[in-house]
Design a protein around this motif. Structure first.
Motif, mmCIF file in Angstrom:
data_model
loop_
_atom_site.group_PDB
_atom_site.id
_atom_site.type_symbol
_atom_site.label_atom_id
_atom_site.label_comp_id
_atom_site.label_asym_id
_atom_site.label_seq_id
_atom_site.Cartn_x
_atom_site.Cartn_y
_atom_site.Cartn_z
ATOM 1 N N SER A 256 -2.963 -2.385 -9.360
ATOM 2 C CA SER A 256 -2.826 -1.589 -10.576
ATOM 3 C C SER A 256 -2.207 -2.414 -11.697
ATOM 4 O O SER A 256 -1.471 -3.350 -11.476
ATOM 5 C CB SER A 256 -1.978 -0.342 -10.303
ATOM 6 N N ILE B 73 -5.519 9.364 0.015
ATOM 7 C CA ILE B 73 -5.907 8.242 -0.830
ATOM 8 C C ILE B 73 -4.836 7.170 -0.700
ATOM 9 O O ILE B 73 -3.685 7.385 -1.074
ATOM 10 C CB ILE B 73 -6.056 8.682 -2.296
ATOM 11 N N ASN C 1 -1.870 14.063 -3.930
ATOM 12 C CA ASN C 1 -3.226 14.544 -4.142
ATOM 13 C C ASN C 1 -3.203 16.064 -4.237
ATOM 14 O O ASN C 1 -2.905 16.745 -3.267
ATOM 15 C CB ASN C 1 -4.128 14.082 -2.989
ATOM 16 N N GLN D 290 -1.114 8.162 -2.234
ATOM 17 C CA GLN D 290 -1.014 8.862 -3.512
ATOM 18 C C GLN D 290 -0.875 10.367 -3.295
ATOM 19 O O GLN D 290 -1.483 10.932 -2.388
ATOM 20 C CB GLN D 290 -2.282 8.580 -4.321
ATOM 21 N N PHE E 237 0.827 -1.203 0.000
ATOM 22 C CA PHE E 237 0.000 0.000 0.000
ATOM 23 C C PHE E 237 0.866 1.259 0.000
ATOM 24 O O PHE E 237 1.975 1.260 0.523
ATOM 25 C CB PHE E 237 -0.914 0.020 1.225
ATOM 26 N N TYR E 238 0.336 2.317 -0.591
ATOM 27 C CA TYR E 238 1.039 3.594 -0.610
ATOM 28 C C TYR E 238 0.030 4.732 -0.584
ATOM 29 O O TYR E 238 -1.153 4.533 -0.850
ATOM 30 C CB TYR E 238 1.959 3.710 -1.827
ATOM 31 N N LYS F 81 0.930 9.489 -10.860
ATOM 32 C CA LYS F 81 -0.146 8.628 -10.375
ATOM 33 C C LYS F 81 0.173 7.195 -10.689
ATOM 34 O O LYS F 81 0.723 6.852 -11.652
ATOM 35 C CB LYS F 81 -1.493 8.870 -10.968
ATOM 36 N N LYS G 11 -3.560 3.565 -1.859
ATOM 37 C CA LYS G 11 -3.709 2.654 -2.995
ATOM 38 C C LYS G 11 -2.926 1.376 -2.763
ATOM 39 O O LYS G 11 -1.963 1.358 -2.011
ATOM 40 C CB LYS G 11 -3.229 3.326 -4.269
ATOM 41 N N ASN G 12 -3.331 0.332 -3.476
ATOM 42 C CA ASN G 12 -2.676 -0.966 -3.407
ATOM 43 C C ASN G 12 -1.886 -1.163 -4.693
ATOM 44 O O ASN G 12 -2.467 -1.173 -5.779
ATOM 45 C CB ASN G 12 -3.733 -2.053 -3.244
ATOM 46 N N ARG G 13 -0.557 -1.311 -4.587
ATOM 47 C CA ARG G 13 0.293 -1.480 -5.772
ATOM 48 C C ARG G 13 -0.078 -2.720 -6.574
ATOM 49 O O ARG G 13 0.018 -2.732 -7.780
ATOM 50 C CB ARG G 13 1.756 -1.615 -5.364
#
Length: 142
Positions: free
Chosen positions: A119, A112, A60, A58, A55-56, A142, A114-116
């Motif tokens: 993607s 936000i 924004n 983002q 996870f990271y 992004k 996100k899960n690497r």
């Protein structure tokens, strides 16, 4: 002087570009942490939160009006750099005298994550739209 933000440096950055954004962030609560004035406002730095490796957070732009997040894939210009306006970036709370605080809860509620692994790894060719000031990094990383 440019410094990478995010997991790589252990720093998440709150970038405030207007007096209204500064006032709003202070009203929501900015703990004592590293901070400095910029050419247009202020930046406050926080310890990057403990997240699972996949996870990271983002970058924004316009998290709220005049308020951006610099994190994984982003960077920040630091003191004693000079802004194109001629103003010099200057420490408000320098690392030598201030601890790096955890991210305040109100800000964690807005980032936000996100899960690497979710993607796509395939490259997509696209025409880049015109970016507003401050939007370039968000679009490119992004």
């Amino acid at each position: 002087i440019g410094v990478a933000a995010g997991r790589i440096s252990g720093i998440l950055i709150l970038d405030l570009d207007t007096q209204e954004a500064i006032d709003q962030a202070r009203q929501l609560g900015i703990p004592e942490t590293w901070g400095f004035s910029t050419g247009k406002g202020e930046q406050y730095l926080f310890a990057y939160p403990q997240l699972q490796e996949t996870f990271y957070i983002q970058n924004n732009v316009q998290l709220m009006p005049g308020m951006d997040i610099r994190s994984d894939g982003g960077y920040s210009v630091w003191p004693d750099s000079t802004h194109y306006s001629g103003k010099t970036y200057a420490w408000i709370n320098p690392p030598a005298t201030t601890e790096l605080a955890p991210v305040p809860q109100w800000l964690m509620d807005k980032v936000i994550i996100k899960n690497r692994t979710a993607s796509s790894a395939s490259a997509v060719e696209e025409e880049a739209p015109i970016q507003t000031e401050g939007g370039r990094n968000d679009y490119l990383f992004k």
